[in-house]
Design a protein around this motif. Structure first.
Motif, short mmCIF file in Angstrom:
data_model
loop_
_atom_site.label_atom_id
_atom_site.label_comp_id
_atom_site.label_asym_id
_atom_site.label_seq_id
_atom_site.Cartn_x
_atom_site.Cartn_y
_atom_site.Cartn_z
N SER A 1 0.66 -1.23 -0.07
CA SER A 1 -0.48 0.15 0.08
C SER A 1 1.00 0.67 0.26
O SER A 1 1.98 1.61 0.39
CB SER A 1 -0.90 -0.16 1.43
OG SER A 1 -0.02 -0.10 2.27
N ASP A 2 0.46 2.41 -1.07
CA ASP A 2 1.24 3.20 -0.81
C ASP A 2 1.46 3.93 0.50
O ASP A 2 0.58 4.19 1.64
CB ASP A 2 0.15 4.16 -1.66
CG ASP A 2 1.04 5.82 -1.60
OD1 ASP A 2 2.41 5.82 -2.13
OD2 ASP A 2 0.02 6.77 -2.02
N ASP B 1 5.09 -3.06 3.26
CA ASP B 1 4.36 -4.14 2.91
C ASP B 1 3.51 -5.34 3.21
O ASP B 1 2.52 -4.82 4.12
CB ASP B 1 5.70 -5.24 3.10
CG ASP B 1 5.67 -5.38 4.50
OD1 ASP B 1 5.37 -6.16 5.16
OD2 ASP B 1 7.44 -6.02 4.38
N PRO B 2 2.88 -6.22 2.97
CA PRO B 2 1.28 -6.90 3.53
C PRO B 2 1.85 -6.66 4.93
O PRO B 2 0.72 -7.17 5.69
CB PRO B 2 1.62 -8.19 2.75
CG PRO B 2 2.28 -7.75 1.68
CD PRO B 2 3.52 -7.14 1.54
N ASP B 3 3.10 -6.82 6.04
CA ASP B 3 2.26 -6.88 7.05
C ASP B 3 2.96 -5.90 7.75
O ASP B 3 2.61 -5.69 9.08
CB ASP B 3 3.84 -7.53 7.45
CG ASP B 3 4.06 -9.07 7.53
OD1 ASP B 3 2.98 -10.16 7.70
OD2 ASP B 3 4.63 -10.06 6.55
N GLY B 4 2.64 -4.69 6.83
CA GLY B 4 2.79 -3.14 7.25
C GLY B 4 4.04 -2.91 7.80
O GLY B 4 4.00 -1.25 8.54
N ASN B 5 5.15 -2.76 7.13
CA ASN B 5 6.30 -2.45 7.58
C ASN B 5 6.45 -1.53 6.34
O ASN B 5 6.21 -2.14 5.16
CB ASN B 5 7.08 -3.68 7.20
CG ASN B 5 7.64 -4.91 7.75
OD1 ASN B 5 7.79 -4.44 9.49
ND2 ASN B 5 7.01 -5.89 7.94
N LYS B 6 6.92 -0.58 6.89
CA LYS B 6 7.13 0.48 5.77
C LYS B 6 9.02 0.15 4.81
O LYS B 6 9.46 0.01 5.75
CB LYS B 6 7.49 1.68 6.08
CG LYS B 6 7.87 3.09 5.56
CD LYS B 6 7.55 4.61 5.89
CE LYS B 6 6.21 4.51 5.89
NZ LYS B 6 6.65 6.18 6.90
#
Length: 125
Positions: free
Chosen positions: A89-90, A111-116
């Motif tokens: 996600s952006d 990423d899909p785990d929320g890591n930027k």
């Protein structure tokens, strides 16, 4: 000097689909994988995704991000586009960030785990 960086994941298979595509844009490939980890680099491991060894769920760190050198603006753009196509996600569209440096061109995604993660270059084109 940093040897490598690891981020946590709750689903290695899902993360591989994302990172195989995204890191491929930047010239990094999968070097080793198991059900608990995926290791990326060129000839040695530079970046890993791992399920936490303590058995607890992985969580993204607030204020933490990993920046990858892209080598050019078109690679930053492609990194962002591919990341969004593969479940990212952006978190900051490709563009100049003159508040950092007049030539700083970057893009941020989760990423899909929320890591930027970020792709960045100081080069034109």
């Amino acid at each position: 000097m940093i040897h490598h960086v690891s981020l946590g994941t709750n689903d290695v298979a899902r993360s591989r689909k994302f990172y195989d595509a995204v890191l491929g844009v930047l010239g990094l490939g999968l070097l080793k994988a198991s059900q608990d980890s995926a290791d990326y680099g060129v000839s040695t491991v530079l970046f890993s995704l791992e399920t936490p060894v303590n058995g607890k769920p992985a969580s993204a760190g607030n204020g933490v991000h990993i920046a990858f050198e892209a080598g050019g603006r078109s690679k930053v753009d492609e990194f962002h586009r591919v990341a969004l196509l593969h479940g990212g996600s952006d978190a900051g569209a490709p563009g100049l960030r003159p508040e950092y440096d007049p030539n700083y061109y970057g893009a941020f995604v989760l990423d899909p785990d929320g890591n930027k993660i970020e792709a960045v270059t100081h080069h034109g084109k």
